[in-house]
Design a protein around this motif. Structure first.
Motif, PDB file in Angstrom:
ATOM      1  N   VAL A 127       0.863  -1.179   0.000  1.00  0.00           N
ATOM      2  CA  VAL A 127       0.000   0.000   0.000  1.00  0.00           C
ATOM      3  C   VAL A 127       0.903   1.233   0.000  1.00  0.00           C
ATOM      4  O   VAL A 127       1.851   1.313   0.778  1.00  0.00           O
ATOM      5  CB  VAL A 127      -0.930   0.018   1.221  1.00  0.00           C
ATOM      6  N   LYS A 128       0.589   2.193  -0.865  1.00  0.00           N
ATOM      7  CA  LYS A 128       1.400   3.396  -0.976  1.00  0.00           C
ATOM      8  C   LYS A 128       0.564   4.612  -0.610  1.00  0.00           C
ATOM      9  O   LYS A 128      -0.484   4.861  -1.213  1.00  0.00           O
ATOM     10  CB  LYS A 128       1.946   3.552  -2.402  1.00  0.00           C
ATOM     11  N   TYR A 129       1.034   5.342   0.380  1.00  0.00           N
ATOM     12  CA  TYR A 129       0.425   6.597   0.833  1.00  0.00           C
ATOM     13  C   TYR A 129       1.277   7.719   0.262  1.00  0.00           C
ATOM     14  O   TYR A 129       2.482   7.789   0.526  1.00  0.00           O
ATOM     15  CB  TYR A 129       0.411   6.615   2.365  1.00  0.00           C
ATOM     16  N   VAL A 130       0.662   8.596  -0.534  1.00  0.00           N
ATOM     17  CA  VAL A 130       1.432   9.588  -1.286  1.00  0.00           C
ATOM     18  C   VAL A 130       0.824  10.976  -1.134  1.00  0.00           C
ATOM     19  O   VAL A 130      -0.400  11.127  -1.086  1.00  0.00           O
ATOM     20  CB  VAL A 130       1.475   9.243  -2.799  1.00  0.00           C
ATOM     21  N   LEU A 131       1.686  11.981  -1.077  1.00  0.00           N
ATOM     22  CA  LEU A 131       1.268  13.382  -1.029  1.00  0.00           C
ATOM     23  C   LEU A 131       1.806  14.106  -2.255  1.00  0.00           C
ATOM     24  O   LEU A 131       2.950  13.885  -2.667  1.00  0.00           O
ATOM     25  CB  LEU A 131       1.768  14.042   0.252  1.00  0.00           C
ATOM     26  N   TYR A 132       0.953  14.975  -2.831  1.00  0.00           N
ATOM     27  CA  TYR A 132       1.289  15.669  -4.066  1.00  0.00           C
ATOM     28  C   TYR A 132       1.081  17.172  -3.926  1.00  0.00           C
ATOM     29  O   TYR A 132       0.159  17.625  -3.258  1.00  0.00           O
ATOM     30  CB  TYR A 132       0.395  15.201  -5.223  1.00  0.00           C
ATOM     31  N   LYS A 133       1.942  17.917  -4.598  1.00  0.00           N
ATOM     32  CA  LYS A 133       1.717  19.325  -4.879  1.00  0.00           C
ATOM     33  C   LYS A 133       1.688  19.491  -6.399  1.00  0.00           C
ATOM     34  O   LYS A 133       1.801  18.507  -7.130  1.00  0.00           O
ATOM     35  CB  LYS A 133       2.813  20.185  -4.238  1.00  0.00           C
ATOM     36  N   SER A 134       1.558  20.726  -6.866  1.00  0.00           N
ATOM     37  CA  SER A 134       1.427  20.952  -8.300  1.00  0.00           C
ATOM     38  C   SER A 134       2.625  20.426  -9.083  1.00  0.00           C
ATOM     39  O   SER A 134       2.491  20.021 -10.239  1.00  0.00           O
ATOM     40  CB  SER A 134       1.237  22.442  -8.579  1.00  0.00           C
ATOM     41  N   GLU A 135       3.800  20.404  -8.447  1.00  0.00           N
ATOM     42  CA  GLU A 135       4.994  19.926  -9.144  1.00  0.00           C
ATOM     43  C   GLU A 135       5.108  18.407  -9.159  1.00  0.00           C
ATOM     44  O   GLU A 135       6.013  17.847  -9.777  1.00  0.00           O
ATOM     45  CB  GLU A 135       6.263  20.520  -8.517  1.00  0.00           C
ATOM     46  N   GLY A 136       4.202  17.723  -8.462  1.00  0.00           N
ATOM     47  CA  GLY A 136       4.215  16.268  -8.467  1.00  0.00           C
ATOM     48  C   GLY A 136       4.321  15.687  -7.063  1.00  0.00           C
ATOM     49  O   GLY A 136       3.997  16.337  -6.072  1.00  0.00           O
ATOM     50  N   GLU A 137       4.781  14.456  -6.985  1.00  0.00           N
ATOM     51  CA  GLU A 137       4.898  13.742  -5.711  1.00  0.00           C
ATOM     52  C   GLU A 137       5.944  14.408  -4.823  1.00  0.00           C
ATOM     53  O   GLU A 137       7.054  14.681  -5.249  1.00  0.00           O
ATOM     54  CB  GLU A 137       5.299  12.295  -6.004  1.00  0.00           C
ATOM     55  N   VAL A 138       5.566  14.645  -3.544  1.00  0.00           N
ATOM     56  CA  VAL A 138       6.500  15.298  -2.625  1.00  0.00           C
ATOM     57  C   VAL A 138       6.875  14.411  -1.437  1.00  0.00           C
ATOM     58  O   VAL A 138       7.879  14.664  -0.773  1.00  0.00           O
ATOM     59  CB  VAL A 138       5.944  16.645  -2.114  1.00  0.00           C
ATOM     60  N   ALA A 139       6.077  13.400  -1.140  1.00  0.00           N
ATOM     61  CA  ALA A 139       6.390  12.493  -0.034  1.00  0.00           C
ATOM     62  C   ALA A 139       5.576  11.222  -0.203  1.00  0.00           C
ATOM     63  O   ALA A 139       4.465  11.251  -0.744  1.00  0.00           O
ATOM     64  CB  ALA A 139       6.084  13.133   1.315  1.00  0.00           C
ATOM     65  N   TYR A 140       6.128  10.113   0.291  1.00  0.00           N
ATOM     66  CA  TYR A 140       5.373   8.858   0.232  1.00  0.00           C
ATOM     67  C   TYR A 140       5.847   7.898   1.317  1.00  0.00           C
ATOM     68  O   TYR A 140       6.963   8.013   1.841  1.00  0.00           O
ATOM     69  CB  TYR A 140       5.496   8.198  -1.145  1.00  0.00           C
ATOM     70  N   ILE A 141       4.976   6.958   1.624  1.00  0.00           N
ATOM     71  CA  ILE A 141       5.320   5.804   2.460  1.00  0.00           C
ATOM     72  C   ILE A 141       4.747   4.578   1.775  1.00  0.00           C
ATOM     73  O   ILE A 141       3.568   4.560   1.393  1.00  0.00           O
ATOM     74  CB  ILE A 141       4.736   5.879   3.881  1.00  0.00           C
ATOM     75  N   ILE A 142       5.542   3.539   1.610  1.00  0.00           N
ATOM     76  CA  ILE A 142       5.061   2.252   1.110  1.00  0.00           C
ATOM     77  C   ILE A 142       4.998   1.295   2.291  1.00  0.00           C
ATOM     78  O   ILE A 142       5.961   1.148   3.052  1.00  0.00           O
ATOM     79  CB  ILE A 142       5.965   1.689   0.011  1.00  0.00           C
ATOM     80  N   PHE A 143       3.836   0.649   2.449  1.00  0.00           N
ATOM     81  CA  PHE A 143       3.592  -0.277   3.551  1.00  0.00           C
ATOM     82  C   PHE A 143       3.401  -1.693   3.023  1.00  0.00           C
ATOM     83  O   PHE A 143       2.894  -1.890   1.913  1.00  0.00           O
ATOM     84  CB  PHE A 143       2.314   0.112   4.307  1.00  0.00           C
TER      85      PHE A 143
END
Length: 253
Positions: A127-143
């Motif tokens: 499972v991938k938890y991801v945060l985005y801003k206009s420039e794209g992916e900025v942070a993630y955690i893979i579980f």
């Protein structure tokens, strides 16, 4: 063959063409191909999401990769946790929300696959938890999500990989999807000793709560995340920023 999730049917095509159409379409996660009639069904669910009805004349293929299960949109209202767990105030069929493009959608999106989590998690899944801003992916955690339920995958012991180097081995007061006091959701909180010394890797402010400054934004939800390799200070927004979109993906296998 699948009886659910079919969104397009093509007639008189080859198996190679059928699979090729799926590979070019982000909505497509698997295909059903009828060898005799040369009928191709494009399906919006991955292979293990639904129980198929078996027919020896049909071949079934699945696409390898991440499947979008949930997309939360900043500032549009609604508790992101109950939207994820219960489907409160979500869309399931607005195609503009089936993407992480920050300007594409003004709703929260929830894939119906979430309702099948107990079946999904019996297989090997991440499972991938991801945060985005206009420039794209900025942070993630893979579980590691194998054997989990729809919320227990979000835990320290299940962390497999992350943009935050210290995340797996740090110490926490809270590390859960439900979070704290029904307001700080998807919360990885390291220190909990007063507003200005509270530290976190990520937190979603789901409802306004008069406690600390960061608990009372003008609009909810707000997706806060640390911009460094370690934690930040959300009350002072030191080493922290706000994302525009939060997304949850699943990968089978």
């Amino acid at each position: 063959m699948f009886i659910q999730g079919v969104y397009k049917t093509l007639h008189g095509v080859t198996k190679l063409y059928c699979c090729g159409m799926c590979s070019k379409d982000d909505t497509c996660k698997s295909v059903n191909y009828q060898r005799v009639a040369k009928e191709c069904k494009l399906v919006s669910m991955p292979l293990s999401a639904w129980i198929p009805t078996y027919d020896t004349n049909w071949d079934v293929y699945t696409k390898i990769g991440w499947t979008l299960l949930f997309r939360g949109t900043r500032g549009i209202g609604g508790d992101i946790y109950t939207a994820w767990t219960n489907g409160d105030s979500v869309t399931e069929d607005d195609v503009t929300c089936m993407t992480t493009d920050v300007t594409s959608c003004n709703q929260h999106y929830r894939n119906p696959i979430v309702n099948m989590w107990s079946s999904l998690a019996t297989t090997q899944i991440k499972v991938k938890y991801v945060l985005y801003k206009s420039e794209g992916e900025v942070a993630y955690i893979i579980f590691n999500g194998t054997g989990s339920n729809a919320t227990s995958w979000f835990s320290q012991e299940n962390v497999f990989e992350s943009t935050w180097d210290n995340l797996k081995n740090d110490t926490y007061n809270y590390f859960s999807a439900s979070g704290y006091n029904n307001t700080r959701r998807f919360y990885a909180n390291r220190n909990f000793g007063g507003c200005d010394v509270d530290t976190a890797y990520t937190v979603t402010i789901a409802t306004q709560f008069i406690n600390c400054d960061f608990d009372v934004p003008e609009t909810v939800p707000q997706f806060l995340y640390s911009t460094s390799a370690t934690y930040g200070y959300p009350n002072q927004m030191i080493g922290m920023d706000r994302a525009d979109v939060m997304a949850i993906f699943v990968m089978i296998g």
